[in-house]
Design a protein around this motif. Structure first.
Motif, PDB file in Angstrom:
ATOM      1  N   GLY A   1      15.555  17.421  -7.549  1.00  8.44           N
ATOM      2  CA  GLY A   1      16.299  18.808  -6.439  1.00  8.44           C
ATOM      3  C   GLY A   1      15.626  18.332  -4.850  1.00  8.44           C
ATOM      4  N   LYS A   2      15.084  17.288  -4.574  1.00 11.19           N
ATOM      5  CA  LYS A   2      14.103  16.819  -2.907  1.00 11.19           C
ATOM      6  C   LYS A   2      14.489  15.892  -2.849  1.00 11.19           C
ATOM      7  CE  LYS A   2       9.684  17.174  -0.315  1.00 11.19           C
ATOM      8  NZ  LYS A   2      10.021  17.986   0.297  1.00 11.19           N
ATOM      9  N   GLN A   3      15.215  15.282  -1.670  1.00 12.30           N
ATOM     10  CA  GLN A   3      15.727  13.960  -0.912  1.00 12.30           C
ATOM     11  C   GLN A   3      14.266  13.719  -0.461  1.00 12.30           C
ATOM     12  OE1 GLN A   3      19.396  14.115   1.334  1.00 12.30           O
ATOM     13  NE2 GLN A   3      17.956  13.063   3.071  1.00 12.30           N
ATOM     14  N   LEU A   4      14.476  12.164  -0.909  1.00 13.54           N
ATOM     15  CA  LEU A   4      12.756  11.423  -0.561  1.00 13.54           C
ATOM     16  C   LEU A   4      13.758  10.875   0.850  1.00 13.54           C
ATOM     17  CD1 LEU A   4      12.397   9.892  -4.148  1.00 13.54           C
ATOM     18  CD2 LEU A   4      11.512  11.716  -3.267  1.00 13.54           C
ATOM     19  N   GLU A   5      12.444  10.253   1.055  1.00 12.51           N
ATOM     20  CA  GLU A   5      11.833  10.066   2.518  1.00 12.51           C
ATOM     21  C   GLU A   5      11.627   7.874   2.386  1.00 12.51           C
ATOM     22  OE1 GLU A   5       8.983  11.580   5.216  1.00 12.51           O
ATOM     23  OE2 GLU A   5       9.779  13.885   4.799  1.00 12.51           O
ATOM     24  N   LYS A   6      12.268   7.801   3.181  1.00 13.11           N
ATOM     25  CA  LYS A   6      12.302   6.546   3.178  1.00 13.11           C
ATOM     26  C   LYS A   6      10.965   5.874   2.853  1.00 13.11           C
ATOM     27  CE  LYS A   6      14.992   2.376   4.030  1.00 13.11           C
ATOM     28  NZ  LYS A   6      16.382   1.672   4.387  1.00 13.11           N
ATOM     29  N   ASN A   7      10.411   5.352   2.011  1.00 16.12           N
ATOM     30  CA  ASN A   7       8.861   4.653   2.523  1.00 16.12           C
ATOM     31  C   ASN A   7       8.173   5.160   1.953  1.00 16.12           C
ATOM     32  OD1 ASN A   7      10.398   1.257   2.575  1.00 16.12           O
ATOM     33  ND2 ASN A   7      10.893   1.992   4.861  1.00 16.12           N
ATOM     34  N   MET A   8       8.551   6.168   1.473  1.00 17.63           N
ATOM     35  CA  MET A   8       7.034   7.141   1.203  1.00 17.63           C
ATOM     36  C   MET A   8       7.262   7.768  -0.051  1.00 17.63           C
ATOM     37  SD  MET A   8       5.764   8.900   4.328  1.00 17.63           S
ATOM     38  CE  MET A   8       4.791   9.587   4.237  1.00 17.63           C
ATOM     39  N   CYS A   9       6.302   7.235  -0.608  1.00 18.61           N
ATOM     40  CA  CYS A   9       5.571   7.569  -2.317  1.00 18.61           C
ATOM     41  C   CYS A   9       6.120   9.214  -2.489  1.00 18.61           C
ATOM     42  CB  CYS A   9       4.626   6.107  -2.272  1.00 18.61           C
ATOM     43  SG  CYS A   9       4.972   4.690  -2.182  1.00 18.61           S
ATOM     44  N   TYR A  10       6.323   9.077  -3.749  1.00 19.36           N
ATOM     45  CA  TYR A  10       6.032  10.407  -4.555  1.00 19.36           C
ATOM     46  C   TYR A  10       5.786  10.227  -5.903  1.00 19.36           C
ATOM     47  CZ  TYR A  10       8.831  12.103  -0.836  1.00 19.36           C
ATOM     48  OH  TYR A  10       8.984  11.897   0.563  1.00 19.36           O
TER      49      TYR A  10
ATOM     50  N   MET B   1       0.790  -1.186  -0.186  1.00 23.26           N
ATOM     51  CA  MET B   1       0.192   0.223  -0.172  1.00 23.26           C
ATOM     52  C   MET B   1       1.228   1.530   0.016  1.00 23.26           C
ATOM     53  SD  MET B   1      -2.900   1.050   2.667  1.00 23.26           S
ATOM     54  CE  MET B   1      -3.941   2.402   2.462  1.00 23.26           C
ATOM     55  N   PHE B   2       0.854   2.244  -0.186  1.00 23.03           N
ATOM     56  CA  PHE B   2       1.279   2.931  -0.627  1.00 23.03           C
ATOM     57  C   PHE B   2       0.990   4.453   0.580  1.00 23.03           C
ATOM     58  CE2 PHE B   2       2.767   1.414  -4.683  1.00 23.03           C
ATOM     59  CZ  PHE B   2       3.420   1.574  -4.887  1.00 23.03           C
ATOM     60  N   ILE B   3       1.899   5.085   0.223  1.00 24.05           N
ATOM     61  CA  ILE B   3       0.837   6.103   1.629  1.00 24.05           C
ATOM     62  C   ILE B   3       1.726   7.249   1.010  1.00 24.05           C
ATOM     63  CG2 ILE B   3       1.374   6.697   3.384  1.00 24.05           C
ATOM     64  CD1 ILE B   3       1.348   4.649   4.852  1.00 24.05           C
ATOM     65  N   PHE B   4       1.983   8.791   0.587  1.00 23.66           N
ATOM     66  CA  PHE B   4       1.796   9.605  -0.071  1.00 23.66           C
ATOM     67  C   PHE B   4       2.473  10.943   1.450  1.00 23.66           C
ATOM     68  CE2 PHE B   4      -0.577   7.948  -3.328  1.00 23.66           C
ATOM     69  CZ  PHE B   4      -0.332   8.461  -4.248  1.00 23.66           C
ATOM     70  N   ALA B   5       3.457  11.731   0.842  1.00 22.79           N
ATOM     71  CA  ALA B   5       4.047  12.199   1.939  1.00 22.79           C
ATOM     72  C   ALA B   5       3.531  13.967   1.408  1.00 22.79           C
ATOM     73  CB  ALA B   5       5.019  13.230   1.582  1.00 22.79           C
ATOM     74  N   SER B   6       3.394  14.467   2.847  1.00 22.46           N
ATOM     75  CA  SER B   6       1.595  15.540   2.856  1.00 22.46           C
ATOM     76  C   SER B   6       2.474  16.691   2.140  1.00 22.46           C
ATOM     77  CB  SER B   6       1.861  15.795   4.317  1.00 22.46           C
ATOM     78  OG  SER B   6       2.959  16.060   4.562  1.00 22.46           O
TER      79      SER B   6
ATOM     80  N   LYS C   1       9.789   5.512  -4.932  1.00 23.49           N
ATOM     81  CA  LYS C   1       9.432   5.113  -3.294  1.00 23.49           C
ATOM     82  C   LYS C   1      11.429   4.837  -2.554  1.00 23.49           C
ATOM     83  CE  LYS C   1       6.629   2.066  -0.893  1.00 23.49           C
ATOM     84  NZ  LYS C   1       5.921   1.049  -0.625  1.00 23.49           N
ATOM     85  N   SER C   2      11.103   5.546  -2.337  1.00 21.54           N
ATOM     86  CA  SER C   2      13.062   4.670  -1.975  1.00 21.54           C
ATOM     87  C   SER C   2      13.051   3.704  -0.860  1.00 21.54           C
ATOM     88  CB  SER C   2      13.181   6.517  -1.229  1.00 21.54           C
ATOM     89  OG  SER C   2      14.850   6.269  -0.414  1.00 21.54           O
ATOM     90  N   LEU C   3      13.937   3.000  -1.178  1.00 21.67           N
ATOM     91  CA  LEU C   3      13.873   2.113  -0.361  1.00 21.67           C
ATOM     92  C   LEU C   3      15.169   1.948   0.592  1.00 21.67           C
ATOM     93  CD1 LEU C   3      12.608  -0.746  -2.566  1.00 21.67           C
ATOM     94  CD2 LEU C   3      11.321   0.925  -0.630  1.00 21.67           C
TER      95      LEU C   3
END
Length: 592
Positions: A97-106, A1-6, A86-88
């Protein structure tokens, strides 16, 4: 299941809704998705609706141990027109240019940039579209176009585009559209042939640059890099480089190596793409004196600039000043070259252009966040010289609160406002009797020009150490001059009491009046004058910075107690050979 960053789409160029609408309005749907390495080290990798793991593998040819075998997970959403990212990996990945949070989907869209590691292993998303099947069945070449329906669709396109722009952008677009409509001449339906005016207008249409190109101007004092797809425009979005678009990875003020850089703010790529899409030409102005000093190889800097362009993934033109002179900020030489030679004949609109830089003259800040004072005010002063709006990077990229700044001590425009040559008013310029005038002032304050123009022409003998070689010879000539009953002026800097006392004592010995003429030019104005002379007179000898500092450290204010009959202030009133010289003098020529 994918969860999106706010804050998922804060850094995206357009909202997903807008991109989806554009694709639907174009009667196209997403058919295929790929990620393509920017350096083309291997073929593009297709992304489907099933999970696709990208990382260190034979497929990507990546052997970097910092990159995990399962670095990112990608999954295409053909209906929505995007790819889920998703960053794993144990080390972060970067999207636009934006650093991805781990296990968050963009969400990633066509043309977006993915870095498996910050600054490394860069990929771009490539989407392929196809026409919707239902549209193919409804199209007919022989079927007449319903103008009302067509106009309705065009209106929908315009409305969807408006929703993606800010209110001010919409108002500006509507205003320009109305203006063009009002100015458009009535067409003569009887004319079928294209007029010469139409041809001229088409010839003025800017053409995108075909390839990356480097040029050197004026004996390599200026290098110009024009990347592929750069298009001329009357709207210029200008930026400084170091501290504005990029910063060092090491945290040092100056980079340790050619690779010691990273994007300064996460919002930089998205902001530049947005401006480019809205018709701005992205231009960089950077001082790189290290190149002329031999501290930085031009070949290395060219490689660095091209790598920056690849990472930003937006066309830009860069002007690189390598030494002193008219191209170095805050002087407007780089801007003038852009306007005159490098914008396809299109005159930039200063009201719709702007400049962003970190050399803004801000003082040290201790609260709420500690920050050192700016090393100079060169970027802000360049914008003032040009006459375009200026922003600091934090305001432009992050909508932060603006900072106060310290204005330069010397304002060149105010320096020319004094109408009286001497102060106080009514001071006598020359004497009919023998006397000694001792000049006092910084190098470059205008002493010699004043002496030659106003005193030598009236019969005063000029005594100058630069000509004679020593103060002893100056003192000897002064005695001889006074003995013959002539008037004399000592044209030296005479910074301290001791250096002046030699000549005051000779005047007392000969029983003649002695006056002190002090030049009004301050330390900053004297340096400004020196820079102006270097720019307008190539034969003029350059005054070393050390000379100014030595005078400043030795200077003692003249007083009547030294034995003067009068102290007169000589106001700086230059005469310019041309209006261009006067315009140049009124500009800020120093970085601080």
């Amino acid at each position: 299941m994918f969860i999106f960053a706010s804050d998922l789409h804060r850094f995206q160029l357009f909202s997903p809704v807008f991109r989806y609408i554009i694709a639907r309005k174009m009667n196209k749907s997403l058919k295929q998705c790929f990620i393509k390495p920017l350096l083309e080290r291997h073929p593009a990798i297709q992304i489907d609706t099933e999970r696709k793991i990208i990382g260190r593998s034979p497929e990507t040819l990546i052997q970097d141990p910092c990159c995990s075998r399962q670095q990112v997970c990608l999954k295409a959403n053909f209906k929505g027109g995007f790819v889920l990212v998703k960053s794993l990996g144990s080390n972060p990945s970067v999207l636009n240019g934006k650093q991805l949070e781990k296990n968050m989907c963009y969400e990633a869209y066509d043309g977006d940039i993915l870095e498996l590691l910050p600054g490394q292993h860069q990929y771009t998303f490539v989407f392929k579209f196809e026409e919707n099947p239902e549209d193919k069945h409804t199209k007919s070449k022989d079927k007449p176009v319903d103008k009302k329906q067509h106009n309705g669709k065009e209106k929908d396109k315009r409305e969807s585009h408006k929703r993606s722009l800010s209110k001010s952008d919409v108002e500006e677009t509507e205003s320009q559209s109305k203006k063009k409509k009002d100015e458009q001449p009535q067409k003569d339906k009887s004319l079928s042939r294209t007029t010469s005016t139409d041809k001229d207008e088409r010839m003025k249409t800017p053409v995108p640059a075909v390839n990356n190109k480097w040029e050197d101007i004026d004996s390599k004092l200026l290098y110009i890099f024009t990347s592929k797809d750069v298009v001329a425009s009357d709207k210029i979005a200008a930026y400084d480089l170091d501290g504005t678009l990029i910063k060092t990875k090491s945290g040092n003020v100056f980079p340790k190596t050619i690779d010691d850089w990273q994007i300064a703010f996460p919002e930089v790529p998205g902001k530049l793409k947005s401006l480019h899409k809205n018709g701005f030409k992205i231009v960089l102005f950077t001082n790189q004196a290290g190149i002329s000093k031999g501290k930085l190889k031009i070949e290395d800097f060219k490689q660095k600039m091209e790598s920056i362009q690849v990472k930003l993934n937006v066309p830009f033109q860069a002007f690189v000043s390598t030494g002193k002179g008219k191209y170095r900020k805050p002087l407007p030489g780089m801007w003038d070259t852009l306007c005159q030679l490098k914008n396809d004949g299109i005159k930039p609109d200063k009201a719709r252009s702007f400049y962003v830089g970190d050399a803004a003259g801000r003082p040290e800040q201790k609260k709420p966040i500690k920050r050192k004072k700016d090393f100079s005010c060169g970027d802000r002063l360049m914008a003032i010289n040009i006459g375009i709006p200026f922003f600091i990077p934090e305001v432009h990229f992050q909508n932060a609160k603006d900072h106060e700044w310290t204005k330069p001590e010397f304002n060149p425009k105010e320096a020319l406002q004094c109408s009286e040559l001497l102060s106080p008013a009514g001071s006598k310029l020359i004497s009919s009797q023998p006397e000694v005038i001792i000049m006092v002032g910084f190098p470059g304050s205008g002493k010699s020009h004043f002496v030659k123009t106003h005193l030598e022409s009236k019969g005063y003998v000029s005594i100058n150490r630069d000509t004679l070689g020593s103060w002893q010879k100056c003192a000897s000539l002064l005695e001889t001059t006074l003995h013959s009953g002539k008037r004399a002026v000592v044209d030296n800097t005479n910074a301290d009491i001791d250096s002046r006392k030699r000549f005051v004592d000779i005047a007392k010995k000969k029983k003649v009046p002695c006056r002190c003429f002090k030049m009004s030019a301050s330390y900053k104005q004297a340096k400004h004058n020196n820079t102006f002379r270097e720019l307008t007179n190539r034969n003029h000898a350059t005054i070393n910075e050390m000379v100014f500092n030595m005078y400043k450290s030795k200077y003692q204010e003249p007083s009547l107690e030294e034995g003067y009959d009068e102290i007169v202030l000589v106001n700086f009133r230059p005469k310019f050979e041309s209006s261009a010289d006067e315009k140049l003098y009124k500009m800020y020529l120093l970085e601080n």
